[in-house]
Write an enzyme that holds these catalytic residues in place. Sequence first.
Site, short mmCIF file in Angstrom:
data_model
loop_
_atom_site.label_atom_id
_atom_site.label_comp_id
_atom_site.label_asym_id
_atom_site.label_seq_id
_atom_site.Cartn_x
_atom_site.Cartn_y
_atom_site.Cartn_z
N GLY A 12 0.77 -1.23 0.00
CA GLY A 12 0.00 0.00 0.00
C GLY A 12 0.80 1.28 0.00
CG ASN A 14 1.74 3.90 -5.69
OD1 ASN A 14 2.21 5.01 -5.86
ND2 ASN A 14 2.26 2.82 -6.26
CG MET A 90 -0.70 -7.57 -7.45
SD MET A 90 0.18 -6.48 -8.58
CE MET A 90 1.15 -7.67 -9.48
CG LEU A 92 -5.90 -8.93 -16.21
CD1 LEU A 92 -6.06 -9.92 -17.36
CD2 LEU A 92 -5.36 -7.61 -16.73
CG HIS A 109 2.80 -1.04 -15.42
ND1 HIS A 109 2.50 -2.27 -14.87
CD2 HIS A 109 3.83 -1.25 -16.28
CE1 HIS A 109 3.30 -3.19 -15.39
NE2 HIS A 109 4.12 -2.59 -16.24
#
Length: 194
Positions: A12, A14, A90, A92, A109
């Site tokens: 965490g 970010n 993590m 899609l 990314h």
Amino acid sequence: MKRIAIFASGSGSNFQAIVDSIKNGTLQVEVRLLVCDKLDAKVIKRAEKEGIPTFSFFPKSYESKKKYEEAILQVLQTYEVDWVILAGYMRLVGTTLLQAYEGKIVNIHPSLLPAFPGKDAIGQAFSASVKVTGVTVHFVDAGMDTGPIIDQEAIKIDSLDTYESLQAKIQVIEHELYPKTIQALVMGGNIHEK
């Protein structure tokens, strides 16, 4: 003020950079919710410390991606979330969330996309012996790191860099670039897709 949900799977850093930017006044959004797919992720402790509600789930306890995304969507709607911000999530994102939040899901990314998409972009950059990598903020589509690029910042890879030192340099850039880009997006500012 726009209301965001942050999706994360790990430590965490970010998430914390976004919260800290709100506290220091450089980012004007409200974090309504943390969504996490790992029940023991460190980011959950960060959210608890900040008083931010958490929806954590175990994907395998649902019969399909569609089912767990429907559960997520219900929680997002309950919290009246305007934007979905992926920060080390993590998984899609599937059709259920993409349709509900079309053009309102953003990811960060650790590479200069389209180079090195997917997992371990830093390791991929080292393996390719490139001299420059970076950070990309992009809209999320159905592919893996294939959505329209919003902003990027390059980082030189020095000959003495290790995986850890490069990761640290990338995180410094991420923690500045992501809040700044989110602010421009939610304000309808001057960020242009590249």
